[in-house]
Design an enzyme around this catalytic site. Structure first.
Site, PDB file in Angstrom:
ATOM      1  N   ASP A 199     -14.134 -20.451   6.785  1.00  0.00           N
ATOM      2  CA  ASP A 199     -15.261 -21.107   7.461  1.00  0.00           C
ATOM      3  C   ASP A 199     -16.322 -21.394   6.417  1.00  0.00           C
ATOM      4  O   ASP A 199     -16.112 -21.166   5.217  1.00  0.00           O
ATOM      5  CB  ASP A 199     -15.808 -20.243   8.603  1.00  0.00           C
ATOM      6  CG  ASP A 199     -16.285 -21.092   9.774  1.00  0.00           C
ATOM      7  OD1 ASP A 199     -17.241 -21.885   9.591  1.00  0.00           O
ATOM      8  OD2 ASP A 199     -15.706 -20.994  10.867  1.00  0.00           O
ATOM      9  N   HIS A 251     -16.521 -27.396   8.887  1.00  0.00           N
ATOM     10  CA  HIS A 251     -16.637 -25.968   8.571  1.00  0.00           C
ATOM     11  C   HIS A 251     -16.099 -25.710   7.164  1.00  0.00           C
ATOM     12  O   HIS A 251     -15.374 -24.748   6.919  1.00  0.00           O
ATOM     13  CB  HIS A 251     -15.891 -25.121   9.602  1.00  0.00           C
ATOM     14  CG  HIS A 251     -16.611 -25.009  10.917  1.00  0.00           C
ATOM     15  ND1 HIS A 251     -17.674 -24.153  11.109  1.00  0.00           N
ATOM     16  CD2 HIS A 251     -16.427 -25.664  12.092  1.00  0.00           C
ATOM     17  CE1 HIS A 251     -18.104 -24.263  12.359  1.00  0.00           C
ATOM     18  NE2 HIS A 251     -17.368 -25.192  12.969  1.00  0.00           N
ATOM     19  N   GLU A 315     -16.203 -29.296  15.586  1.00  0.00           N
ATOM     20  CA  GLU A 315     -17.603 -29.416  15.177  1.00  0.00           C
ATOM     21  C   GLU A 315     -17.783 -30.111  13.828  1.00  0.00           C
ATOM     22  O   GLU A 315     -18.423 -29.600  12.914  1.00  0.00           O
ATOM     23  CB  GLU A 315     -18.257 -28.020  15.136  1.00  0.00           C
ATOM     24  CG  GLU A 315     -18.295 -27.341  16.496  1.00  0.00           C
ATOM     25  CD  GLU A 315     -18.948 -25.967  16.446  1.00  0.00           C
ATOM     26  OE1 GLU A 315     -19.636 -25.600  17.409  1.00  0.00           O
ATOM     27  OE2 GLU A 315     -18.755 -25.247  15.448  1.00  0.00           O
TER      28      GLU A 315
END
Length: 794
Positions: A199, A251, A315
């Site tokens: 991440d 990410h 995202e």
């Protein structure tokens, strides 16, 4: 913290009548079919019990079974021969299969316990492993002996994909902690460990081809290939698959630090310490990006044998794409209309790489695109409607919305979360005989946009019903509509935020009050509508399309979780998610679930070695500077950590939403909900419905008196450690509430009343006590409010 006594175990085993569909045995998940003989009995165990396994080699499973029986009984078991003549426990496996669990592995089993012993049969090793956990749950130390009740169980799971996501990227999780969670997963019959390895805040595994990932972007905290293989071996022996996740193309801050040349903007980049949706994103137009992706897939495929590999895909902030001239030209040249199309282009190429390495793609909602093959699997964090769309279009899907265990929520909320999207069945159709009122609302949050929408309450011939429309989301039915007076109404609805209870005033065409999201109050405003608004109907796949729903995963994201509190956050709540994924849809009695969950809390501590109790004791000892943590334990009966994302949002407001924010508060040591407050709520309901219920009244008085007597000791601890000073007001409020509780209990017991002025004064005290202090909420406010309402002069 939930407790389970031998007396409770005896009650569970001694009740003759079975509740339907879940019954009176301490089993979780509840099996598909359970039968007890008309003449009930029990198989008495001793320290010379023996185990026989035939049909397949289960490795060390028989020894593990015996070791856990020894732990549960406290015995030192006598040695057994390799092939005991009359084994106490006989395990027969019909077919030998490879040890590696697969998405379609047969996990069914049959378990019979009678006077002749235990007989466990299964088609494969995986069913045998599941049945062994059921057997261990059945072993009880009673008043006279250790025994297993006579029973016949025929069991198989409802869904094949029953997962748990562990996030090693935000906060690193040591191997021993991961293995312990695998033991917990096996106990709960969960079968997929989804290992989130990368991440923005860290890259957690060694790459031979790209060594700078761990050299520059891991803070020295990562797993070697051999360590990851060790986890796979450990999980495989327990019938659990391991699916690794590399998050791409977003990410990607950790990738940017190590290899900025792969990104869509030149940088420079530094290690990201803050949480949130961040801008670094891979450049889908560069060949080097796919060379990198191919290397990652190749290296992981060599370690993780599961047919699925998770590529994240969630995202993606497309700012860098939109600001990159070359990327914009590439999109025009390739007729890619928008960023979603560009991400689909990236995923198509990634899917080809996965195919080359004999892997299938799993990703979050954002990867869903008609250009991708039906072999991909969509994991939904956006909810049942998104999942319903996936299923309707022939794609496979699993659900994580509603199963986020890093969010403090009640176990009941997770337990009610149904995988298959549910329709409204016409309950929002307004008949001529109905009277309806609709109200808009706006609920500002501590971070992000306000939550807005409308709700409608309908009075029909059979009473009140209602529904709520959150902007951009499908209509939901509401429950438990309660008019507290002519102008104040409350109801409940499960939302993506958690269990949500509006408590609103609807006078003068203005809406005021608050939404109770979990246990945190959010003030709202709104106005009356002249007509019932149009709503979005839920997306409900038909019976055939529902076959595309493979199950779900609990998720433990690690922004607010570190290894020393890992078990507190997961257990025993994860058993409720496991039951929703394993057991029949109609196994949904909340009280029955909590009784069995209490049994699991005790059993996993002793038999499985989970550390929810020892971790809390360690945290309390640190905070108290003393091994005598009783004052903090008693205080914990009244309070809970602030639920939903409230804690994260408070940290964000304070500028502490980052990797080095210490997770050392009292709130971090607390379980998600107070079992004492939940029990108090039941005592209050009984007392309010029957003022002569002296047992409930005495139980309430006992709790309130205990809280009062605890005040001076708790205050002394709060002065001895700077990390506890912030909860001094909480201790003082709990003391006040205890006094109010004693007074209200006596009033209700003698059917006394209060005038409006006194009620308003006490309500003001309760409202003050409901405010969040140091990320903690005094949950005891809400049973006290019920007592207060009962003193109103009708």
């Amino acid at each position: 913290m939930l407790r389970f006594s031998l007396i409770t175990a005896g009650l569970l085993l001694g009740t003759s009548a079975l509740a339907a569909p879940a019954g009176d045995l301490p089993l979780m998940p509840w099996p598909a079919h359970v039968e007890r003989p008309a003449k009930q009995g029990a198989l008495i165990l001793s320290d010379n019990l023996s185990v026989s396994i035939s049909g397949d080699d289960l490795g060390d499973a028989a020894n593990r079974l015996r070791q856990r029986i020894a732990l549960q009984t406290g015995w030192t078991l006598q040695p057994q021969t390799d092939k005991p003549e009359k084994p106490t426990i006989t395990i027969s496996i019909a077919k030998k299969v490879k040890p590696q669990p697969l998405p379609d592995s047969d996990e069914s089993y049959k378990l019979t316990v009678d006077a002749n012993g235990v007989n466990l049969t299964a088609n494969t090793r995986f069913g045998a492993l599941r049945g062994m956990e059921t057997l261990l749950q059945l072993i009880q130390n009673g008043a006279e002996n250790t025994s297993i009740p006579w029973v016949s169980i025929d069991d198989s799971p409802r869904f094949p994909w029953r997962g748990l996501l562990l996030d090693s990227a935000r906060h690193f999780v040591p191997l021993e902690d991961i293995k312990r969670q695998i033991d917990g997963m096996a106990a709960a019959k969960l079968n997929v460990l989804h290992w989130h390895l990368t991440d923005d805040q860290g890259w957690r595994f060694t790459s031979k081809r790209y060594p700078k990932l761990t050299q520059l972007a891991s803070d020295g905290l990562f797993y070697t290939p051999e360590q990851m293989r060790d986890v796979v071996r450990y999980a495989t022996a327990r019938g659990i698959r391991v699916v690794p996740e590399i998050d791409m193309p977003g990410h990607a801050s950790a990738i940017a630090v190590a290899y900025p040349e792969l990104m869509s903007a030149p940088g420079p980049y530094e290690m990201e310490r803050h949480w949130g949706v961040l801008k670094p994103v891979l450049d889908p137009t560069k060949d080097a990006t796919y060379t990198f992706a191919d290397a990652m897939v190749s290296e992981l495929a060599a370690i993780f044998p599961d047919p699925y590999l998770h590529i994240g895909g969630d995202e993606v902030d497309d700012t860098q794409w939109k600001n990159n001239t070359a990327i914009k030209q590439f999109m025009r040249d390739n007729k890619l209309a928008d960023s979603h199309a560009l991400q689909a282009y990236f995923n198509r190429k990634l899917e080809t790489l996965l195919e080359k390495h004999h892997r299938q793609m799993v990703g979050w909602d954002e990867i869903y695109h008609p250009d991708l093959p039906k072999s991909i699997l969509i994991q939904s964090w956006q909810g049942q409607d998104a999942l319903g769309e996936v299923a309707k279009h022939g794609y496979k899907g699993i659900l994580s919305t509603g199963f986020y265990l890093d969010q403090p929520q009640s176990t009941a909320y997770h337990y009610r979360n149904e995988i298959v999207p549910q329709g409204l069945n016409g309950m929002d159709i307004i008949a001529d005989s109905d009277s309806a009122q609709s109200w808009t609302f706006s609920m500002p949050r501590l971070k992000g946009k306000p939550v807005e929408g409308s709700f409608t309450l309908v009075k029909g011939v059979s009473g009140w019903r209602g529904f709520i429309d959150f902007s951009g989301k499908s209509r939901r039915a509401v429950d438990n509509i309660e008019w507290r007076d002519d102008n104040q109404v409350s109801f409940t609805v499960d939302t993506w935020m958690g269990e949500t209870r509006p408590v609103v005033n609807v006078s003068d065409d203005k809406l005021t009050g608050y939404f109770l999201v979990g246990n945190a109050r959010y003030p709202i405003s709104g106005a009356r509508l002249n007509e019932v608004p149009e709503g979005i109907q839920p997306t409900v796949p038909d019976a055939d399309q529902q076959a595309n729903l493979l199950g779900g995963e609990a998720a433990l994201w690690a922004e607010n979780v570190i290894a020393p509190v890992l078990d507190i956050k997961l257990w025993p709540r994860a058993f409720a998610v496991a039951e929703r994924l394993w057991s029949a849809q109609d196994v949904k009695d909340i009280d029955n679930m909590y009784t069995r969950l209490q049994a699991m809390d005790s059993w996993t501590t002793v038999s499985v070695g989970l550390q929810q109790h020892s971790q809390q004791q360690a945290q309390f000892t640190r905070l108290a500077n003393n091994a005598d943590t009783v004052p903090l334990q008693i205080l914990a009966q009244a309070v809970e950590p602030a639920q939903y994302y409230t804690r994260q949002h408070l940290k964000f407001q304070a500028g502490n939403y980052h990797q080095f924010e210490p997770l050392n508060r009292y709130a971090d040591a607390l379980t998600a909900e107070s079992a004492t407050v939940r029990q108090m709520d039941k005592w209050v309901e009984r007392l309010v419905s029957d003022a002569e219920d002296t047992e409930s009244a005495e139980a309430l008085r006992h709790v309130f008196t205990r809280w009062q007597n605890n005040t001076s000791d708790a205050l002394a601890l709060s002065e001895s450690n700077y990390q506890l000073k912030a909860i001094k007001p909480v201790i003082q409020e709990v003391d006040k509430l205890a006094s109010i509780g004693l007074r209200l209990t006596d009033l209700v017991a003698r059917q006394g009343t209060l005038d409006d002025k006194e009620i308003a004064s006490i309500q003001n005290e309760l409202d003050n006590a409901a405010k969040i202090q140091d990320e903690v909420v005094i949950a005891a406010v809400y049973p006290l409010e019920k007592l207060l309402r009962a003193t109103r002069n009708q």
